[in-house]
Motif scaffolding. Structure first.
Motif, PDB file in Angstrom:
ATOM      1  N   ASN A  49       0.852  -1.246  -0.050  1.00 30.48           N
ATOM      2  CA  ASN A  49       0.068   0.068   0.101  1.00 30.48           C
ATOM      3  C   ASN A  49       0.908   1.350   0.071  1.00 30.48           C
ATOM      4  OD1 ASN A  49       0.432  -0.970   3.041  1.00 30.48           O
ATOM      5  ND2 ASN A  49      -0.225   1.059   3.400  1.00 30.48           N
ATOM      6  N   GLY A  50       0.406   2.354  -0.137  1.00 25.22           N
ATOM      7  CA  GLY A  50       1.084   3.808   0.005  1.00 25.22           C
ATOM      8  C   GLY A  50       2.181   3.524  -0.741  1.00 25.22           C
ATOM      9  N   HIS A  51       3.405   3.758  -0.364  1.00 18.78           N
ATOM     10  CA  HIS A  51       4.523   4.036  -1.029  1.00 18.78           C
ATOM     11  C   HIS A  51       4.880   3.109  -1.972  1.00 18.78           C
ATOM     12  CE1 HIS A  51       5.719   7.883   0.636  1.00 18.78           C
ATOM     13  NE2 HIS A  51       5.351   7.447   2.127  1.00 18.78           N
ATOM     14  N   LEU A  52       4.514   1.836  -1.821  1.00 18.72           N
ATOM     15  CA  LEU A  52       4.833   0.498  -2.615  1.00 18.72           C
ATOM     16  C   LEU A  52       3.954   0.964  -3.974  1.00 18.72           C
ATOM     17  CD1 LEU A  52       5.055  -3.183  -2.084  1.00 18.72           C
ATOM     18  CD2 LEU A  52       3.365  -2.234  -3.506  1.00 18.72           C
ATOM     19  N   LEU A  53       2.807   1.374  -3.736  1.00 20.91           N
ATOM     20  CA  LEU A  53       2.060   1.672  -5.088  1.00 20.91           C
ATOM     21  C   LEU A  53       2.539   2.896  -5.788  1.00 20.91           C
ATOM     22  CD1 LEU A  53      -1.723   1.580  -3.729  1.00 20.91           C
ATOM     23  CD2 LEU A  53      -0.314  -0.044  -5.331  1.00 20.91           C
ATOM     24  N   TRP A  54       2.913   3.896  -5.092  1.00 17.63           N
ATOM     25  CA  TRP A  54       3.316   5.078  -5.910  1.00 17.63           C
ATOM     26  C   TRP A  54       4.756   5.155  -6.535  1.00 17.63           C
ATOM     27  CZ3 TRP A  54       2.085   7.291  -0.571  1.00 17.63           C
ATOM     28  CH2 TRP A  54       0.986   7.362  -0.310  1.00 17.63           C
ATOM     29  N   SER A  55       5.622   4.199  -5.954  1.00 11.89           N
ATOM     30  CA  SER A  55       6.907   4.007  -6.248  1.00 11.89           C
ATOM     31  C   SER A  55       6.912   3.037  -7.474  1.00 11.89           C
ATOM     32  CB  SER A  55       8.010   3.505  -5.362  1.00 11.89           C
ATOM     33  OG  SER A  55       8.104   4.440  -4.264  1.00 11.89           O
ATOM     34  N   ALA A  77       6.301   9.306 -20.226  1.00  6.74           N
ATOM     35  CA  ALA A  77       6.156   8.323 -19.496  1.00  6.74           C
ATOM     36  C   ALA A  77       6.677   8.332 -18.130  1.00  6.74           C
ATOM     37  CB  ALA A  77       6.482   7.021 -20.071  1.00  6.74           C
ATOM     38  N   PRO A  78       7.874   8.692 -18.072  1.00 10.65           N
ATOM     39  CA  PRO A  78       8.582   8.996 -16.768  1.00 10.65           C
ATOM     40  C   PRO A  78       8.104   9.843 -15.950  1.00 10.65           C
ATOM     41  CG  PRO A  78      10.324   8.364 -18.206  1.00 10.65           C
ATOM     42  CD  PRO A  78       8.981   8.773 -19.073  1.00 10.65           C
ATOM     43  N   ILE A  79       7.687  11.172 -16.744  1.00 13.26           N
ATOM     44  CA  ILE A  79       7.177  12.508 -15.902  1.00 13.26           C
ATOM     45  C   ILE A  79       5.628  11.966 -15.617  1.00 13.26           C
ATOM     46  CG2 ILE A  79       6.348  14.634 -16.269  1.00 13.26           C
ATOM     47  CD1 ILE A  79       8.427  15.114 -18.612  1.00 13.26           C
ATOM     48  N   GLY A  80       4.969  11.252 -16.622  1.00 16.42           N
ATOM     49  CA  GLY A  80       3.424  11.066 -16.036  1.00 16.42           C
ATOM     50  C   GLY A  80       3.553  10.063 -14.766  1.00 16.42           C
ATOM     51  N   GLY A  81       4.559   9.011 -14.868  1.00 15.82           N
ATOM     52  CA  GLY A  81       4.497   7.833 -13.517  1.00 15.82           C
ATOM     53  C   GLY A  81       4.957   8.646 -12.506  1.00 15.82           C
ATOM     54  N   TYR A  82       5.859   9.697 -12.503  1.00 16.75           N
ATOM     55  CA  TYR A  82       6.320  10.618 -11.319  1.00 16.75           C
ATOM     56  C   TYR A  82       5.043  11.508 -10.955  1.00 16.75           C
ATOM     57  CZ  TYR A  82       8.425  14.101  -8.334  1.00 16.75           C
ATOM     58  OH  TYR A  82       8.790  14.906  -7.268  1.00 16.75           O
ATOM     59  N   ALA A  83       4.293  12.104 -11.867  1.00 18.90           N
ATOM     60  CA  ALA A  83       3.248  12.813 -11.414  1.00 18.90           C
ATOM     61  C   ALA A  83       1.880  12.073 -10.879  1.00 18.90           C
ATOM     62  CB  ALA A  83       2.557  13.583 -12.621  1.00 18.90           C
ATOM     63  N   ALA A  85       2.588   9.366  -8.975  1.00 17.20           N
ATOM     64  CA  ALA A  85       2.964   9.059  -7.713  1.00 17.20           C
ATOM     65  C   ALA A  85       2.699  10.298  -6.759  1.00 17.20           C
ATOM     66  CB  ALA A  85       4.667   8.728  -7.724  1.00 17.20           C
ATOM     67  N   VAL A  86       3.251  11.364  -7.149  1.00 17.69           N
ATOM     68  CA  VAL A  86       3.032  12.661  -6.470  1.00 17.69           C
ATOM     69  C   VAL A  86       1.552  12.918  -6.074  1.00 17.69           C
ATOM     70  CG1 VAL A  86       3.221  15.170  -6.344  1.00 17.69           C
ATOM     71  CG2 VAL A  86       5.125  13.733  -7.023  1.00 17.69           C
ATOM     72  N   PHE A  87       0.783  12.666  -6.942  1.00 14.43           N
ATOM     73  CA  PHE A  87      -0.807  12.718  -6.541  1.00 14.43           C
ATOM     74  C   PHE A  87      -1.518  12.045  -5.951  1.00 14.43           C
ATOM     75  CE2 PHE A  87      -5.204  11.945  -8.005  1.00 14.43           C
ATOM     76  CZ  PHE A  87      -5.520  13.166  -7.873  1.00 14.43           C
ATOM     77  N   GLY A  88      -0.992  10.747  -5.912  1.00 16.01           N
ATOM     78  CA  GLY A  88      -1.384   9.697  -4.782  1.00 16.01           C
ATOM     79  C   GLY A  88      -0.893   9.968  -3.440  1.00 16.01           C
ATOM     80  N   HIS A  89       0.243  10.275  -3.460  1.00 17.77           N
ATOM     81  CA  HIS A  89       0.761  10.657  -2.042  1.00 17.77           C
ATOM     82  C   HIS A  89       0.081  11.816  -1.568  1.00 17.77           C
ATOM     83  CE1 HIS A  89       3.453  11.250   1.469  1.00 17.77           C
ATOM     84  NE2 HIS A  89       4.224  10.572   0.830  1.00 17.77           N
TER      85      HIS A  89
END
Length: 241
Positions: A49-55, A77-83, A85-89
């Motif tokens: 959960n949490g950080h595992l999902l976002w990372s 794709a990397p920018i989208g993945g990072y965005a 993750a940030v949104f989820g957090h």
């Protein structure tokens, strides 16, 4: 798939470290180590959960960039993945915290009154919050796992098709390759398969991905040393059977 897995492991490590950190902080603040409370809130599904999902989603973006030949997708794709993750957090630390407090309040636990919440009630509330607030990220992770599994099966099937003529893959093996399932292993292997049979299957897969890399990057498959090495390994494993 590699990006997903590596990202998930990074996130799991962070979940473990963060839980330990807050247990220590709680002990310094109160003299009591809040093991149960912190485990229930931050490690609610054993860390899945949490950080595992976002990372994992952030890593998937990097993996897609490594995999695709599309120039625009390789950048975004990397920018989208990072965005994501940030949104989820951000969503977890805002809506998630509010929802967790609301669930506890509905169970007659007022956090503002410094009431000790039983571990069971804390875990139940945190689990429900995770499923609601992080549900879309679980779904997205599942979709990416499914798509990556489909992609891997296609690569193996396509790039091993011409190896039947070379003897690297037998006709019977290729029939089983075409029947491979998404997540539960190759049809070429059964529980009783010996180490050489497993080594052959692994080398065949490695050969397929190496040929894919060369085809994508415009390399010469016929003169590639790694392609020749994997074929040689397969021949040696067969000789040992």
């Amino acid at each position: 798939r590699d990006g997903l897995i590596y990202g998930a492991l990074v996130g799991l490590g962070f979940n473990i470290a963060e839980t330990a950190l807050y247990v220590m902080k709680g002990y310094l603040d109160s003299g009591i180590a809040p093991y149960g409370e912190q485990f229930a809130v931050r490690f609610v599904f054993l860390g899945i959960n949490g950080h595992l999902l976002w990372s994992a989603l952030c890593g998937a973006g990097i993996g897609i960039a490594r995999q695709t030949a599309n120039g625009c997708l390789r950048w975004f794709a990397p920018i989208g993945g990072y965005a994501i993750a940030v949104f989820g957090h951000m969503l977890n630390n805002s809506v998630g915290v509010f929802f967790l407090a609301l669930l506890l309040y509905l169970q007659n636990f007022d956090l503002s009154a410094n009431i000790d919440v039983p571990v069971g009630a804390m875990w139940f509330s945190a689990a429900l919050m995770n499923m609601v607030v992080q549900g879309i990220f679980y779904a997205l992770l599942g979709i990416l796992f499914y798509l990556s599994a489909q992609w891997e099966r296609a690569i193996i099937r396509i790039y091993l098709a011409d190896e039947v003529e070379t003897g690297v893959v037998t006709a019977a093996e290729y029939t089983e390759i075409c029947k491979d399932r998404l997540f539960f292993g190759t049809q070429r292997l059964v529980r009783t398969s010996g180490k050489h049979v497993k080594a052959i299957a692994n080398a065949q897969n490695e050969l397929a991905f190496r040929k894919w890399h060369l085809a994508r990057d415009g390399g010469d498959i016929t003169n590639d040393t790694l392609v020749a090495a994997w074929r040689q390994d397969i021949a040696e494993y067969r000789a040992r059977l």
